[in-house]
Design a protein around this motif. Structure first.
Motif, PDB file in Angstrom:
ATOM      1  N   CYS A 171       0.832  -1.208   0.000  1.00  0.00           N
ATOM      2  CA  CYS A 171       0.000   0.000   0.000  1.00  0.00           C
ATOM      3  C   CYS A 171       0.865   1.255   0.000  1.00  0.00           C
ATOM      4  N   GLU A 172       1.943   1.226   0.772  1.00  0.00           N
ATOM      5  CA  GLU A 172       2.856   2.369   0.793  1.00  0.00           C
ATOM      6  C   GLU A 172       3.532   2.559  -0.566  1.00  0.00           C
ATOM      7  N   ARG A 173       3.908   1.456  -1.204  1.00  0.00           N
ATOM      8  CA  ARG A 173       4.583   1.522  -2.502  1.00  0.00           C
ATOM      9  C   ARG A 173       3.706   2.194  -3.549  1.00  0.00           C
ATOM     10  N   TYR A 174       2.405   1.888  -3.505  1.00  0.00           N
ATOM     11  CA  TYR A 174       1.518   2.387  -4.546  1.00  0.00           C
ATOM     12  C   TYR A 174       0.662   3.575  -4.107  1.00  0.00           C
ATOM     13  N   GLY A 175       0.891   4.079  -2.897  1.00  0.00           N
ATOM     14  CA  GLY A 175       0.161   5.251  -2.438  1.00  0.00           C
ATOM     15  C   GLY A 175      -1.309   5.002  -2.182  1.00  0.00           C
ATOM     16  N   ILE A 176      -1.630   3.837  -1.608  1.00  0.00           N
ATOM     17  CA  ILE A 176      -3.024   3.441  -1.350  1.00  0.00           C
ATOM     18  C   ILE A 176      -3.368   3.666   0.122  1.00  0.00           C
ATOM     19  N   GLN A 177      -4.521   4.261   0.371  1.00  0.00           N
ATOM     20  CA  GLN A 177      -4.981   4.497   1.743  1.00  0.00           C
ATOM     21  C   GLN A 177      -5.113   3.178   2.488  1.00  0.00           C
ATOM     22  N   LEU A 178      -4.582   3.124   3.708  1.00  0.00           N
ATOM     23  CA  LEU A 178      -4.614   1.898   4.490  1.00  0.00           C
ATOM     24  C   LEU A 178      -5.003   2.175   5.930  1.00  0.00           C
ATOM     25  N   TYR A 179      -5.974   1.411   6.422  1.00  0.00           N
ATOM     26  CA  TYR A 179      -6.305   1.383   7.843  1.00  0.00           C
ATOM     27  C   TYR A 179      -5.513   0.216   8.432  1.00  0.00           C
ATOM     28  N   ASP A 180      -4.335   0.520   8.950  1.00  0.00           N
ATOM     29  CA  ASP A 180      -3.394  -0.506   9.376  1.00  0.00           C
ATOM     30  C   ASP A 180      -3.722  -1.022  10.774  1.00  0.00           C
ATOM     31  N   VAL A 181      -2.884  -1.939  11.239  1.00  0.00           N
ATOM     32  CA  VAL A 181      -3.111  -2.655  12.496  1.00  0.00           C
ATOM     33  C   VAL A 181      -3.396  -1.712  13.654  1.00  0.00           C
ATOM     34  N   ASN A 182      -2.656  -0.627  13.755  1.00  0.00           N
ATOM     35  CA  ASN A 182      -2.799   0.270  14.905  1.00  0.00           C
ATOM     36  C   ASN A 182      -3.431   1.608  14.559  1.00  0.00           C
ATOM     37  N   ASP A 183      -4.130   1.659  13.453  1.00  0.00           N
ATOM     38  CA  ASP A 183      -4.925   2.840  13.123  1.00  0.00           C
ATOM     39  C   ASP A 183      -6.156   2.849  14.032  1.00  0.00           C
ATOM     40  N   PRO A 184      -6.455   3.950  14.711  1.00  0.00           N
ATOM     41  CA  PRO A 184      -7.622   3.975  15.608  1.00  0.00           C
ATOM     42  C   PRO A 184      -8.944   3.742  14.890  1.00  0.00           C
TER      43      PRO A 184
END
Length: 474
Positions: free
Chosen positions: A93-106
Motif C-alpha cells: 500500500c505504501e509503494r503504490y500510495g493506497i490508503q490503508l487502515y493498518d493494524v494500529n490505526d484507531p
C-alpha cells in the motif's frame, strides 16, 4: 426501454460492451484486505505495472488481526505467517500510495464496516472487493460485489473489470416485522425458503414496506447476507434514510456538494414498468426470530421450531445434506432448537458488528444479569469508530459488568483465520454470516442468529427465544 436499478448502474459504468453477456465495467472504488490481495500485488510487481488510480483504492487489515483488548497503538500480530501477510500488505500500500487502515490505526476495522463510516460508499457507485460480502453496499443503492485475486490485479492495473451481467430478481417483503424480529431473521427466513442457490446468477432488488422500515445498518445486514442465497449483487433504492446516513458520513463532500448529490441520487430507482427476470413476494408478519440448525445458512428454522429429519425432504440431495449436517452439528432430528446448550457466544462481524447491533445486544442485558458460567462470550466491534461510540454510550460497561469480553475490532471469530477460534465440538451462538463446517474452527458448531438472540443465549447458556425474553418469561 424501461430499466431496473441494476441495469441502470451497469449501463452507467460500462466502458465498452465486450459481447452479448459481458461488459468492461468501470470501478468507482476498490477495497482490499490483507488476505485476498497479496498475489495481485505480486502480479503487478512481476509485470512492472503501476496501480492506475491509487486514490480509488482503500485497504484494511482485518482478517488475520488479533482482537484481544490491547490498547490502540499496541496491537501486535504474533503469528509469524499472519504478521508477514500484514506487513507485506502495508508495504504494498505504501509503494503504490493506497490508503490503508493498518493494524494500529484507531479507525481500523472490518472493511465493510469501515468504508461506509468513512463516507466512501455512495448511491450509484460500483464498489468491488476481494470478499463475497461486498454486496453489503447495495444498502445504499450501490453496485457492490466480490471478486477473485486475478480480478483484483486487473482492477488495480486498469480500474475496470470484465464483467458478466446478471439476471434480475425483485424480492418484495410486505407488512411489518413482528417485535423481536430483525433484518438478520428476515434474511435467514428468506434463505431458508429459497435455498442457498435460490438467487444464484441474479442481481436482487429488495422492495416493500418491511424493507423501507429498516434502518440503513439493518439494510446492510440484509444485503450482506443475501450473497448466501447465491446473489451476485443486491440493491435497495436509496431514500431519505439513506440520505440522512450519508449526511452524517459525508467523507470529503462539503454540505453543499452533498445536498447537490442527493438531488441526483433521488432518481436512482427502477423504472415503474421495468421488467425483472424473476420475482418473489413474502409477508414480513410471518417471520419469527430465526436460528440455523445445520451447516449452511439455508438450514434455518424459527427459534420455536423443530429440527428437520432427513426423511422430511422428498429431494435426495436435501435429505443427504440434512443427514450430514445433523451428524456434524450433533443434534437430533425432531428436537426443539430452543434450549440447545451453547459454549460460546460471538457478537460481531461485517454482518452484525455495527453500533446498532451492539445497542441491540446491550438492551438484552438487564442490570444484575451475568454471562452463564458455562459460556465464554465475546463482543467484537466492527471498527474503531464503533468501539469508541459504544464506550461513549456506556455499552461496553454493560457488557464488561455482565461478563462479556470487550475486544478490539476485526473479523475475529467469523472465520478461523486469527486467534479467535472455537475448539473442536464447541457450540457457538454467532451473529456471523456462515455456519459452514469448520468455519469458526475445526469441528466447531455454529448457530447463526441476531445480536439480541446471541446476547440472550450468553446469559441463559442456551439458545433462547428473544420474544419470551422481552415478555419476562425466560
Amino acid at each position: 426501454m424501461p430499466l431496473t436499478l441494476y441495469e441502470k448502474l451497469v449501463e452507467s459504468h460500462t466502458v465498452a460492451r465486450l459481447d452479448a453477456e459481458h461488459v468492461l465495467l468501470y470501478v468507482d472504488l476498490h477495497i482490499m484486505n490483507e488476505y485476498t490481495s497479496p498475489q495481485a500485488f505480486n502480479g503487478l510487481v512481476t509485470r512492472g505495472v503501476p496501480v492506475r488510480r491509487p486514490a480509488q483504492q482503500m485497504s484494511v487489515v482485518d482478517h488475520v488481526i488479533p482482537t484481544k483488548p490491547d490498547p490502540v497503538g499496541k496491537r501486535v500480530i504474533v503469528v509469524d505467517a499472519a504478521s508477514k501477510q500484514a506487513s507485506n500488505f502495508t508495504r504494498n500500500c505504501e509503494r503504490y500510495g493506497i490508503q490503508l487502515y493498518d493494524v494500529n490505526d484507531p479507525l481500523q476495522g472490518i472493511e465493510h464496516v469501515v468504508a461506509p463510516e468513512a463516507g466512501l460508499i455512495r448511491p450509484g457507485m460500483s464498489v468491488l472487493c476481494g470478499d463475497s460480502h461486498t454486496t453489503t453496499y447495495g444498502a445504499f443503492g450501490a453496485l457492490g460485489f466480490g471478486i477473485g485475486t486475478s480480478e483484483i490485479e486487473h482492477v488495480l492495473a486498469t480500474q475496470t473489470l470484465s464483467y458478466r451481467t446478471a439476471r434480475t430478481m425483485r424480492i418484495r417483503f410486505d407488512g411489518a416485522l413482528p417485535a423481536g424480529t430483525t433484518a438478520k431473521d428476515l434474511v435467514l427466513y428468506l434463505i431458508s425458503k429459497i435455498s442457498a442457490q435460490g438467487a444464484r446468477g441474479y442481481a436482487v432488488e429488495y422492495v416493500g414496506e418491511a424493507i423501507r422500515s429498516l434502518s440503513i445498518e439493518a439494510r446492510m445486514t440484509l444485503c450482506n447476507m443475501t450473497v448466501e442465497a447465491g446473489a451476485r449483487a443486491v440493491l435497495i433504492e436509496p431514500d431519505e434514510k439513506t440520505f440522512a446516513y450519508l449526511r452524517a458520513h459525508r467523507g470529503n463532500l462539503s454540505e453543499a456538494d452533498m445536498e447537490a448529490a442527493i438531488e441526483g441520487w433521488r432518481n436512482l430507482r427502477s423504472d415503474a414498468d421495468a421488467q425483472f427476470d424473476s420475482g418473489l413476494t413474502f409477508n414480513a408478519k410471518d417471520i419469527a426470530p430465526f436460528v440455523t440448525w445445520g451447516t449452511s445458512p439455508d438450514q434455518a428454522i424459527p427459534v420455536d421450531g423443530h429440527i428437520p429429519a432427513p426423511t422430511d425432504a422428498d429431494d435426495h440431495a436435501v435429505s443427504s445434506a440434512t443427514e450430514r449436517a445433523l451428524d456434524y452439528i450433533g443434534l437430533q432430528a425432531g428436537a426443539q432448537i430452543e434450549g440447545t446448550p451453547i459454549d460460546r457466544v460471538f457478537i460481531g462481524s461485517c454482518t452484525n458488528g455495527r453500533i446498532e447491533d451492539l445497542r441491540a445486544a446491550a438492551a438484552v442485558v438487564r442490570d444484575g444479569m451475568h454471562v452463564a458460567p458455562t459460556v465464554r462470550a465475546m463482543i467484537v466491534p466492527g471498527s474503531g469508530a464503533v468501539r469508541a461510540q459504544a464506550e461513549k454510550e456506556g455499552l461496553s460497561e454493560i457488557f464488561v459488568k455482565a461478563g462479556f469480553e470487550w475486544r478490539q475490532p476485526g473479523c475475529s471469530m467469523c472465520l478461523a483465520m486469527n486467534d479467535d477460534v472455537l475448539r473442536p465440538g464447541e457450540r457457538c451462538a454467532s451473529t456471523t454470516n456462515r455456519n459452514f463446517e469448520g468455519r469458526q474452527g475445526r469441528d466447531s458448531r455454529t448457530h447463526l442468529m441476531s445480536p439480541a438472540m446471541a446476547a440472550a443465549a450468553a446469559i441463559t447458556g442456551r439458545i433462547t427465544d428473544i420474544r419470551k425474553w422481552e415478555h419476562g418469561n425466560v
